[in-house]
Structures are given as C-alpha cells and as structure tokens.
Scaffold this active site. Structure first.
Site, PDB file in Angstrom:
ATOM      1  N   HIS A   1       0.818  -1.225   0.000  1.00 63.86           N
ATOM      2  CA  HIS A   1       0.000   0.000   0.000  1.00 63.86           C
ATOM      3  C   HIS A   1       0.843   1.261   0.000  1.00 63.86           C
ATOM      4  CE1 HIS A   1       0.254   0.927   4.385  1.00 63.86           C
ATOM      5  NE2 HIS A   1       0.229  -0.373   4.569  1.00 63.86           N
TER       6      HIS A   1
ATOM      7  N   ASP B   1       6.292   1.034   6.493  1.00 62.26           N
ATOM      8  CA  ASP B   1       4.857   0.728   6.369  1.00 62.26           C
ATOM      9  C   ASP B   1       4.213   1.753   5.461  1.00 62.26           C
ATOM     10  OD1 ASP B   1       2.296  -0.142   6.659  1.00 62.26           O
ATOM     11  OD2 ASP B   1       2.082   0.449   8.751  1.00 62.26           O
TER      12      ASP B   1
ATOM     13  N   GLU C   1      -5.221   2.020   2.873  1.00 62.44           N
ATOM     14  CA  GLU C   1      -5.074   0.800   3.672  1.00 62.44           C
ATOM     15  C   GLU C   1      -5.148   1.090   5.165  1.00 62.44           C
ATOM     16  OE1 GLU C   1      -3.309  -2.308   6.149  1.00 62.44           O
ATOM     17  OE2 GLU C   1      -2.633  -0.251   5.955  1.00 62.44           O
ATOM     18  N   GLU C   2      -4.497   2.163   5.569  1.00 62.00           N
ATOM     19  CA  GLU C   2      -4.403   2.445   7.013  1.00 62.00           C
ATOM     20  C   GLU C   2      -5.766   2.774   7.615  1.00 62.00           C
ATOM     21  OE1 GLU C   2      -2.022   1.639   8.684  1.00 62.00           O
ATOM     22  OE2 GLU C   2      -0.169   1.824   7.537  1.00 62.00           O
TER      23      GLU C   2
ATOM     24  N   ASP D   1       3.239  -6.405   3.526  1.00 62.89           N
ATOM     25  CA  ASP D   1       2.898  -5.271   4.404  1.00 62.89           C
ATOM     26  C   ASP D   1       3.296  -5.547   5.853  1.00 62.89           C
ATOM     27  OD1 ASP D   1       1.929  -2.882   5.358  1.00 62.89           O
ATOM     28  OD2 ASP D   1      -0.161  -3.546   5.417  1.00 62.89           O
TER      29      ASP D   1
ATOM     30  N   HIS E   1       3.979   3.091  12.557  1.00 60.04           N
ATOM     31  CA  HIS E   1       3.060   4.220  12.774  1.00 60.04           C
ATOM     32  C   HIS E   1       3.647   5.309  13.674  1.00 60.04           C
ATOM     33  CE1 HIS E   1      -0.685   1.477  11.860  1.00 60.04           C
ATOM     34  NE2 HIS E   1       0.207   1.479  10.889  1.00 60.04           N
TER      35      HIS E   1
HETATM   36 ZN   LIG Z   1       0.815  -1.252   6.362  1.00 55.83          ZN
END
Ligand SMILES: [Zn+2]
Ligand SMILES: *[C@@H]1O[C@H](CO)[C@@H](O)[C@H](O)[C@H]1NC(C)=O
Ligand SMILES: *[C@@H]1O[C@H](CO)[C@@H](O)[C@H](O)[C@H]1NC(C)=O
Ligand SMILES: *[C@@H]1O[C@H](CO)[C@@H](O)[C@H](O)[C@H]1NC(C)=O
Ligand SMILES: *[C@@H]1O[C@H](CO)[C@@H](O)[C@H](O)[C@H]1NC(C)=O
Length: 466
Positions: free
Chosen positions: A285, A297, A331-332, A359, A429
């Site tokens: 993603h 990520d 995606e998130e 991912d 994140h």
């Molecule tokens: Zn991800």
C-alpha cells in the site's frame, strides 16, 4: 492405417502431460518436475536482484520517493502527489496497462494537539491523536486520570471512570491482541462515562515514541477524543497513580474529519502471453500515517512489489498469466481502497490465481506465509525450493495482508512476505518509520523471493488448486 493410428495415439499421449484441458489430473511428480525446470530462471532473478545490476534498486527508488513525498496520509495532498509520482514512474519503467482506479477514502487530519500533565507536576506528554478521533473543545479537556491495565479492570472500576481521562497501560503481548486497546479504547472508556482516553502505544520497545493508528467509534456510544501516549509516559502515570497520587492531564486535540476524498489504486501489469485474463496480483500500500516517512509501512512492501515486475521485464520474461501490480490506497483506514477494488473486480474472481501482499516489513526475509489448500501449499513448498541459492525457502501458515484479505476470505490463495519482524513494531506508525530502518541488502533478498514466487506461479501450466 495401423501405423498412423499408433502415431496419432502416441502424439495424443504425449500431449496429455501438462495439458490443462486434459481430463487426466497431473501427478504431483509432474508438477514437481515442472517447477524444478524453473531453477535457471530463479537463479537469473536472484543474480539480478541480489548481485547484479538491479542490486539496491528498490531501496534507492524507495529512498528517492519517500524523501521527495514524505508521509502519505489518506485524503492528503501528499498522497495525491505520491500516486501521481508512481503513475509516472511505472510508465517510465516501461510496464504495461499503467492506470489509476478511482476510489473514495477517508480524510481525517490531526490538527494541533498537545497533552500536558499539570498535576502533580508539569510534564509534556508525547502523544499522537488516533485516526478518526474527534477534537476536544478548543479549551481542551482537563481532568483527573484513571489508569487501568485491561478492559476488565476498566469494567470493575467503572464507578471511578465518570468524568475522567482513562489511561490504558496494557501489557504488550503481540500486536494482534494488544491493538484492541487502540481500536476499541475510546468506545470502552466512553461506555463508563470517561471524557477522553489515552492509550499506551502498541509497541514492544520505545524511545518515548507515540505510535498512532486507526480507531473506531460505535453507533450509540458517545464519541470521545482519543490519543496514544508513549510507553514511558503511560508507565509514569501508572506509577504515580499506584502510589495514590492524583494525576491531572490537560488534553487538547484539533482533529477534524472531512468528507471522503477521491483517491486511486495504482495499477501496472506485465500482460500474460497465454492466459492474459488470468491474474497473479502482487501488492503493497502506498498510503501511510502522517508521521515519519512511511518507508517501512508500507513503502518497502510497495517497492519490492514494483521491483518484481521490473526484474521480470528486465530479464525479458513474460509469464503465461498476467502479473498485476496494485499499490493500494486507504489501507491504514481499514483496507478501504482494496475493498472497493474487490467489489469491482470480484466478477472475475475465477481468473485470480493468487493474491500477494507485502505489508509486514521488508527486513531479512525467511520465506512466504501462505493461505490456501493443502494441495496448493505443497506446490508453494516446491516453488520456494527454487530459492535455495539464497537459503530462503520456508512456507509458513497464514498469509496475511489487510488489502488481500477480501480475496482470501472468498477462497483465493494468498501469500505474504515473511521476514524478521523483531523491530517492525518499534517503528510502526511512528516518527521512527523512516528510510533509516530500511536495509538495501534485505530489500534485495525480499525482492528476489517475491519475484521468483510470483513469476513461477504466473507461468506454471495450471493455476494453483483452490
Ligand atoms: Zn501497512
Ligand atoms: C548496495 O548496498 C550495500 C549496503 O549499503 C553497499 O555495500 C553496496 O555497495 C551497494 N551496491 C551498489 C551497487 O550500490
Ligand atoms: C505549570 O505550568 C503552568 C502553565 O504554564 C504554570 O502556571 C504553573 O505555575 C506550572 N506549575 C509548576 C508547579 O511549575
Ligand atoms: C474481467 O475480465 C475481463 C477479461 O480479462 C476483462 O475484459 C474485464 O475488464 C474484467 N472486468 C473487471 C471488472 O475487472
Ligand atoms: C539456512 O537458513 C536456516 C534457517 O532458515 C539456517 O538454520 C541455516 O544455517 C541456513 N544455512 C545456510 C547455508 O545459510
């Protein structure tokens, strides 16, 4: 006549082997031999990706991309720029059918935010608002905290929670289990009358880093502001509270949710030579959180997936089935772009051979995780033997990926890259998700594994059995 009959029947017999239209099922030995014949191609892919001209390419491409664009939050201008950038880059790379597929995605912005412990002493807390959170009133929420270590403890102490800021100081076990405090923390705290919630970051290791992520509200439960705090600050407040000290926090959040935004899944292909309508999907993603660079990520996953098509093209290979690269958006926010892709394309589900997503980092790979029938798993194990030259041959249980889950739930085989995730949730994140955590050699190996797997599956005489 007799001789002709003999020749014709021998010819038909010969055709039988490996003919997908034949009624006679191929033996596993046939399939094993077919796969073993790819060992030269596999070596070429490995050599190009790990030792040859393409060495470090996915890393260098990713570095240029994330340094140029930065983080790519759902609904943001920088995500639009990222998609445009990739569209141009994939075209320039000479891939086929490069195009964008429009979808709607959430648009939330954190705005200005701060949290200060104002009692027993002044201390600025490291926070990040959670995705989708509402704002506090402009003057903020100043309230005493109630620290709990579990939802159970929260329910037991429900009487004490009224009007407070609930602080979750849960123990980190694993991501899947612990992340419930992030996703459900606000709802559970609101049920017992809390004014706001602060969740210890979902991370097994921390240098005072808050780790954001999506959270959800529930219908009929009041929405309260929610942010994550660093592991250190959660534990500080827990220690103070356990000594009986009254702790007061002043929380200000300027978060806002805007109408859903237009966005795109980005697609490129190498069209199949024999069964162009059949698809092997490889993906990662493109969107990320709004902190760090989204290099891990999921920049790494997106770029090794792109690398797979690049390597195959560079070697002048064209598999029998279409190799389709999809760089998901949203995606998130819960696989929002991928869900719309699935709804649109599921009419063709019988043409999907396998769906693949990387991912969970592109650190040192150990193989693939696979979801599918036992028969298909045996085939995957044979395919992974082609990676003996780099000793990355394992096939694990449970292929995963938010974006490919829709297809896997519908019975399509799925695979994800399996790598050393020891450090993955250290950076996940957070501001720490930057190019600095990526390693070019590890990305080369990931690309080799990913490419050999998707190429061989796409080129085999038959689709993976479901
Ligand atoms: Zn991800
Ligand atoms: C690839 O990266 C490694 C590790 O940083 C470095 O040692 C090597 O020289 C690089 N190779 C190329 C061709 O740039
Ligand atoms: C804490 O900060 C506030 C606001 O800046 C200030 O008024 C107050 O005096 C500080 N308290 C202590 C104990 O330093
Ligand atoms: C379904 O597959 C056919 C044949 O490849 C293609 O022409 C069509 O566009 C596909 N439809 C969707 C919605 O993907
Ligand atoms: C291959 O990998 C396994 C673990 O996956 C390890 O135990 C073994 O030592 C490795 N062998 C070589 C030759 O690197």
């Amino acid at each position: 006549m007799k001789l002709l009959f003999l020749i014709v029947s021998m010819y038909l017999l010969g055709q039988n082997e490996g003919n997908p239209l034949s009624n006679k099922p191929r033996t596993f030995d046939n399939i094993k031999r077919e796969i073993a014949d790819y060992s030269d191609v596999a070596k070429k892919i490995i050599n190009l990706a790990v030792y040859g001209k393409a060495q470090n390419r996915s890393y260098e491409r990713l570095a240029l991309f994330v340094d140029t664009i930065g983080p790519r939050l759902s609904g943001s201008k920088s995500l639009d720029l990222a998609i445009q950038y990739m569209y141009e880059a994939l075209k320039k790379d000479g891939l086929e059918n490069v195009h964008l597929e429009q979808v709607k995605i959430p648009h939330w912005e954190r705005g200005e935010e701060s949290a200060i412990m104002v009692q027993p002493r002044n201390h600025s807390l490291a926070i990040l608002g959670l995705g989708g959170s509402i704002a506090t009133p402009p003057e903020g929420i100043t309230a005493e905290i109630l620290v709990v270590t579990s939802f159970n403890e929260l329910h037991q102490r429900a009487q004490e929670a009224q009007g407070k800021i609930v602080v979750y100081n849960q123990r980190y076990t694993n991501y899947g289990e612990t992340v419930l405090y992030r996703s459900q923390g606000a709802v559970e705290a609101a049920k017992v009358g809390a004014k706001a919630a602060l969740v210890k970051s979902i991370a097994p290791f921390s240098i005072n880093s808050p780790h954001t992520g999506i959270q959800s509200y529930a219908i009929d439960i009041p929405k309260i502001p929610v942010a994550c705090v660093s592991v250190e600050d959660a534990e500080l407040m827990a220690r103070m509270s356990s000594r009986g000290t009254k702790v007061v926090v002043s929380l200000k959040m300027g978060a806002q949710t805007y109408p859903d935004a237009d966005s795109f899944n980005t697609v490129a292909e190498i069209v199949g030579s024999k069964y162009p309508e059949q698809v092997v999907l490889v993906s990662g993603h493109l969107d990320s959180w709004d902190v760090g660079q989204g290099a891990m990520d999921d920049g790494g996953g997106a770029f090794v997936s792109w690398e797979a098509l690049s390597l195959i093209k560079d070697l002048g290979l064209r598999p029998k089935r279409t190799l389709r690269l999809v760089l998901w958006t949203g995606e998130e926010q819960g696989g929002v772009g991928a869900e719309q892709y699935y709804k649109l394309h599921k009419v063709n589900i019988s043409n999907f051979d396998i769906v693949m997503e990387s991912d969970e980092g592109t650190f040192m790979p150990s193989g693939l995780a696979f979801t599918g029938s036992d028969k298909a798993r045996r085939i995957m194990k044979e395919i992974m033997k082609l990676l003996k030259p780099i000793n990355i041959t394992d096939v694990f249980e449970n292929g995963e990926g938010t974006d490919i889950s829709y297809w896997m739930q519908a019975g399509i085989p799925g695979a994800s890259l399996h790598d050393d995730i020891t450090k993955y949730f250290w950076f996940h994140h957070s501001q720490g998700d930057t190019m600095t955590v990526q390693n070019p050699r590890e990305m080369n190996l990931c690309a080799a594994v990913w490419t050999v797997a998707c190429y061989v599956i796409a080129d085999m005489e038959e689709k993976l059995p479901v």
